[in-house]
Design a protein around this motif. Structure first.
Motif, PDB file in Angstrom:
ATOM      1  N   TYR A 160       0.826  -1.208   0.000  1.00  0.00           N
ATOM      2  CA  TYR A 160       0.000   0.000   0.000  1.00  0.00           C
ATOM      3  C   TYR A 160       0.864   1.263   0.000  1.00  0.00           C
ATOM      4  N   ASP A 161       2.036   1.222   0.645  1.00  0.00           N
ATOM      5  CA  ASP A 161       2.954   2.358   0.559  1.00  0.00           C
ATOM      6  C   ASP A 161       3.366   2.588  -0.894  1.00  0.00           C
ATOM      7  N   MET A 162       3.661   1.496  -1.589  1.00  0.00           N
ATOM      8  CA  MET A 162       4.009   1.587  -3.004  1.00  0.00           C
ATOM      9  C   MET A 162       2.836   2.141  -3.816  1.00  0.00           C
ATOM     10  N   ALA A 163       1.631   1.663  -3.491  1.00  0.00           N
ATOM     11  CA  ALA A 163       0.450   2.103  -4.232  1.00  0.00           C
ATOM     12  C   ALA A 163       0.175   3.592  -4.019  1.00  0.00           C
ATOM     13  N   ASP A 164       0.442   4.110  -2.815  1.00  0.00           N
ATOM     14  CA  ASP A 164       0.283   5.555  -2.583  1.00  0.00           C
ATOM     15  C   ASP A 164       1.169   6.350  -3.546  1.00  0.00           C
ATOM     16  N   GLU A 165       2.425   5.937  -3.661  1.00  0.00           N
ATOM     17  CA  GLU A 165       3.325   6.649  -4.579  1.00  0.00           C
ATOM     18  C   GLU A 165       2.893   6.438  -6.027  1.00  0.00           C
ATOM     19  N   ALA A 192      -0.004  21.367 -30.846  1.00  0.00           N
ATOM     20  CA  ALA A 192      -0.120  21.494 -29.389  1.00  0.00           C
ATOM     21  C   ALA A 192       0.888  22.509 -28.891  1.00  0.00           C
ATOM     22  N   ASP A 193       0.558  23.154 -27.787  1.00  0.00           N
ATOM     23  CA  ASP A 193       1.423  24.172 -27.183  1.00  0.00           C
ATOM     24  C   ASP A 193       2.353  23.500 -26.177  1.00  0.00           C
ATOM     25  N   GLY A 194       3.639  23.409 -26.539  1.00  0.00           N
ATOM     26  CA  GLY A 194       4.616  22.739 -25.684  1.00  0.00           C
ATOM     27  C   GLY A 194       4.790  23.388 -24.332  1.00  0.00           C
ATOM     28  N   ASP A 195       4.479  24.672 -24.217  1.00  0.00           N
ATOM     29  CA  ASP A 195       4.598  25.335 -22.915  1.00  0.00           C
ATOM     30  C   ASP A 195       3.496  24.922 -21.943  1.00  0.00           C
ATOM     31  N   LYS A 196       2.515  24.174 -22.425  1.00  0.00           N
ATOM     32  CA  LYS A 196       1.413  23.739 -21.577  1.00  0.00           C
ATOM     33  C   LYS A 196       1.422  22.220 -21.357  1.00  0.00           C
ATOM     34  N   VAL A 197       2.571  21.610 -21.632  1.00  0.00           N
ATOM     35  CA  VAL A 197       2.779  20.178 -21.403  1.00  0.00           C
ATOM     36  C   VAL A 197       4.051  20.041 -20.581  1.00  0.00           C
ATOM     37  N   TYR A 198       3.992  19.262 -19.469  1.00  0.00           N
ATOM     38  CA  TYR A 198       5.068  19.323 -18.483  1.00  0.00           C
ATOM     39  C   TYR A 198       5.621  17.939 -18.114  1.00  0.00           C
ATOM     40  N   PRO A 199       6.935  17.778 -18.115  1.00  0.00           N
ATOM     41  CA  PRO A 199       7.510  16.596 -17.469  1.00  0.00           C
ATOM     42  C   PRO A 199       7.204  16.650 -15.967  1.00  0.00           C
ATOM     43  N   ILE A 200       7.080  15.480 -15.341  1.00  0.00           N
ATOM     44  CA  ILE A 200       6.824  15.492 -13.899  1.00  0.00           C
ATOM     45  C   ILE A 200       8.110  15.246 -13.111  1.00  0.00           C
ATOM     46  N   ASN A 201       9.128  14.638 -13.762  1.00  0.00           N
ATOM     47  CA  ASN A 201      10.444  14.424 -13.144  1.00  0.00           C
ATOM     48  C   ASN A 201      10.333  13.863 -11.724  1.00  0.00           C
ATOM     49  N   HIS A 202       9.569  12.774 -11.613  1.00  0.00           N
ATOM     50  CA  HIS A 202       9.371  12.147 -10.306  1.00  0.00           C
ATOM     51  C   HIS A 202      10.527  11.205  -9.979  1.00  0.00           C
ATOM     52  N   GLU A 203      11.089  11.353  -8.794  1.00  0.00           N
ATOM     53  CA  GLU A 203      12.084  10.416  -8.275  1.00  0.00           C
ATOM     54  C   GLU A 203      11.712  10.100  -6.830  1.00  0.00           C
ATOM     55  N   GLY A 204      11.069   8.956  -6.637  1.00  0.00           N
ATOM     56  CA  GLY A 204      10.589   8.590  -5.302  1.00  0.00           C
ATOM     57  C   GLY A 204      11.276   7.359  -4.771  1.00  0.00           C
ATOM     58  N   LYS A 205      10.704   6.784  -3.749  1.00  0.00           N
ATOM     59  CA  LYS A 205      11.283   5.594  -3.129  1.00  0.00           C
ATOM     60  C   LYS A 205      11.154   4.376  -4.036  1.00  0.00           C
ATOM     61  N   TYR A 206      10.053   4.285  -4.786  1.00  0.00           N
ATOM     62  CA  TYR A 206       9.791   3.089  -5.577  1.00  0.00           C
ATOM     63  C   TYR A 206       9.795   3.338  -7.083  1.00  0.00           C
ATOM     64  N   SER A 231      -8.402  -4.512   5.158  1.00  0.00           N
ATOM     65  CA  SER A 231      -7.510  -4.373   6.311  1.00  0.00           C
ATOM     66  C   SER A 231      -7.451  -2.914   6.749  1.00  0.00           C
ATOM     67  N   ALA A 232      -6.861  -2.661   7.926  1.00  0.00           N
ATOM     68  CA  ALA A 232      -6.735  -1.282   8.401  1.00  0.00           C
ATOM     69  C   ALA A 232      -5.930  -0.443   7.413  1.00  0.00           C
ATOM     70  N   ARG A 233      -4.825  -1.009   6.894  1.00  0.00           N
ATOM     71  CA  ARG A 233      -4.010  -0.257   5.922  1.00  0.00           C
ATOM     72  C   ARG A 233      -4.767  -0.082   4.614  1.00  0.00           C
ATOM     73  N   GLY A 234      -5.518  -1.099   4.222  1.00  0.00           N
ATOM     74  CA  GLY A 234      -6.310  -0.979   3.010  1.00  0.00           C
ATOM     75  C   GLY A 234      -7.397   0.067   3.130  1.00  0.00           C
ATOM     76  N   GLN A 235      -8.019   0.150   4.304  1.00  0.00           N
ATOM     77  CA  GLN A 235      -9.049   1.160   4.513  1.00  0.00           C
ATOM     78  C   GLN A 235      -8.458   2.563   4.487  1.00  0.00           C
ATOM     79  N   ARG A 236      -7.256   2.706   5.038  1.00  0.00           N
ATOM     80  CA  ARG A 236      -6.619   4.025   5.001  1.00  0.00           C
ATOM     81  C   ARG A 236      -6.304   4.428   3.557  1.00  0.00           C
ATOM     82  N   PHE A 237      -5.848   3.465   2.763  1.00  0.00           N
ATOM     83  CA  PHE A 237      -5.589   3.732   1.351  1.00  0.00           C
ATOM     84  C   PHE A 237      -6.883   4.121   0.635  1.00  0.00           C
ATOM     85  N   ALA A 238      -7.959   3.377   0.917  1.00  0.00           N
ATOM     86  CA  ALA A 238      -9.243   3.681   0.289  1.00  0.00           C
ATOM     87  C   ALA A 238      -9.732   5.071   0.677  1.00  0.00           C
ATOM     88  N   GLY A 239      -9.575   5.428   1.941  1.00  0.00           N
ATOM     89  CA  GLY A 239      -9.998   6.749   2.390  1.00  0.00           C
ATOM     90  C   GLY A 239      -9.220   7.866   1.721  1.00  0.00           C
TER      91      GLY A 239
END
Length: 435
Positions: A160-165, A192-206, A231-239
């Motif tokens: 679920y930690d992975m799924a959050d990211e 298309a207007d290239g100034d309105k399209v953006y890389p997200i450049n994500h670098e996370g744990k996973y 599960s409790a963790r699953g419910q927190r993810f769902a919320g």
């Protein structure tokens, strides 16, 4: 008094695979053999749309199980959760055959990369004109992990930690084009207007994802998000993320607690709890008289007990624990599971034979009677429990059952003012949030 209007969906159990193949209402042999074709799902979807359902949710898993007795033989002999074809291929057939029904597809965050999944659902939402949803699962079976370059699934809560990211990355990709980035200016030759399209450049744990997504924004902005963690963790993810939830707590009090817990998690995340539509699983049996419906219910229980190998294999797959080791007539011991933890906990202390007879199905409460009597019970359940609606399901899934629900039960619900008689909006999310 009657309950407020509520929503209806259908849980397409066993996914894109065989349906009712050994049931007396399975249909002609050729229809049974053609389970690899979309016909059965299209029949269901069109009946659902005629009855005003919100969505069809296609369950899925991507391995041939082998947990029971360490072999896949029982799974293949009885068609227990296998075979299953890719549900993302089925979804366009469903949306092409309907105009308003939502289609929710199951995909696992441990089997996809964020960019691939975000791109796939972008395309599905475009071709469906804004009627696609994603049932988010995190993987539960080691056999599935072994098809995707791992020996075992990650630990339950870490998935679920992975799924959050994963969800964070997907949402950023879905927003990586501004709504007006697509110009299509033929006179000046600007696509298309290239100034309105953006890389997200994500670098996370996973995950590490540059972006942007290689397609313009989808009609809904993002797919409707569905989740079923108990599960409790699953419910927190769902919320945190879910817009509709598949709920399988047993009994009225458990249903109340589950709904209260989910809504509390939503508030903790700064969300409006009314923006999460919680759908309770039911498998009602409808017949001309209550006695005939109860007879069919009893027959369902008897068949479940007699088909004990099917039941044991199914329990083994879901929990990741081989149930062949347990005595059918003894209480189930404490279970340590890296699979569906809430399902495993719910079994502890129960007599295994009773579970096979009465408790294998996912229904929250058993319902059997005439269309009128079952509609009245559903009304009373919503008044007592609260919640937002029901997900229908039946493991045999014959066309007879579909018709009994969509053309028998639902008209009684509509007559009572409990379910819609027409769709209010064009987009799936708008219909789901209409009441």
């Amino acid at each position: 008094m009657t309950a407020d209007m509520f929503h209806l969906g259908w849980f397409y159990s066993k996914g894109f695979g065989p349906k009712a193949w050994k049931h007396r209402w399975a249909g002609p042999e050729q229809a049974v053999r053609n389970f690899t074709k979309p016909d059965n799902a299209v029949f269901l979807a069109q009946a659902m749309e005629r009855a005003g359902f919100d969505y069809l949710m296609i369950e899925d898993s991507s391995n041939v199980p082998y947990t029971y007795q360490g072999s896949h033989n029982a799974y293949l002999r009885h068609s227990v959760d296998t075979p299953k074809l890719d549900p993302t291929v089925l979804a366009p057939f469903i949306t092409m055959a309907t105009k308003s029904l939502g289609c929710v597809v199951t995909c696992s965050t441990t089997e996809y990369q964020p960019f691939m999944l975000a791109r796939k659902f972008n395309a599905l939402d475009h071709v469906s004109d804004g009627r696609i949803g994603w049932n988010i699962v995190t993987g539960s079976n080691d056999g599935g992990a072994q098809n995707y370059n791992r020996d075992r699934q990650w630990p339950h809560d870490e998935r679920y930690d992975m799924a959050d990211e994963f969800l964070d990355v997907c949402h950023r990709l879905w927003k990586s084009w501004d709504d007006d980035a697509l110009v299509l200016d033929l006179e000046n030759g600007v696509f298309a207007d290239g100034d309105k399209v953006y890389p997200i450049n994500h670098e996370g744990k996973y995950y590490k994802v540059r972006g942007p997504l290689s397609a313009p924004p989808m009609p809904q902005g993002s797919p409707v998000l569905c989740q079923a963690g108990g599960s409790a963790r699953g419910q927190r993810f769902a919320g945190t993320w879910a817009e509709t939830i598949i709920a399988a707590p047993r009994g009225v009090e458990a249903m109340k607690r589950f709904r209260e817990d989910i809504r509390a998690h939503a508030v903790d995340q700064g969300r409006d709890p009314d923006a999460i539509k919680l759908m309770f699983l039911i498998s009602p049996i409808i017949d001309e008289t209550v006695d005939r419906a109860l007879e069919r219910q009893q027959q369902r229980f008897d068949e479940a007990e007699q088909d004990w190998e099917f039941g044991l294999a199914s329990l083994s797959r879901g929990t990741g624990i081989d149930f062949s080791q347990f005595d059918l007539d003894a209480p189930i011991p404490h279970l340590e599971s890296n699979g569906h933890q809430s399902s495993a906990r719910a079994l502890e202390g129960k007599i295994l034979r009773d579970v096979l007879r009465y408790g294998r199905a996912l229904e929250c409460v058993p319902l059997a009677g005439t269309a009128d009597s079952v509609a009245a019970e559903m009304d009373e359940l919503m008044q007592e429990v609260g919640g937002d609606g029901f997900l229908l399901m039946d493991s045999y899934h014959s066309r007879r059952y579909i018709t009994e629900i969509t053309d028998g039960l639902v008209p009684e619900l509509q007559r009572r003012g409990l379910t819609r008689t027409a769709y209010e909006h064009r987009l799936f999310r708008d219909n789901l949030m209409a009441f």
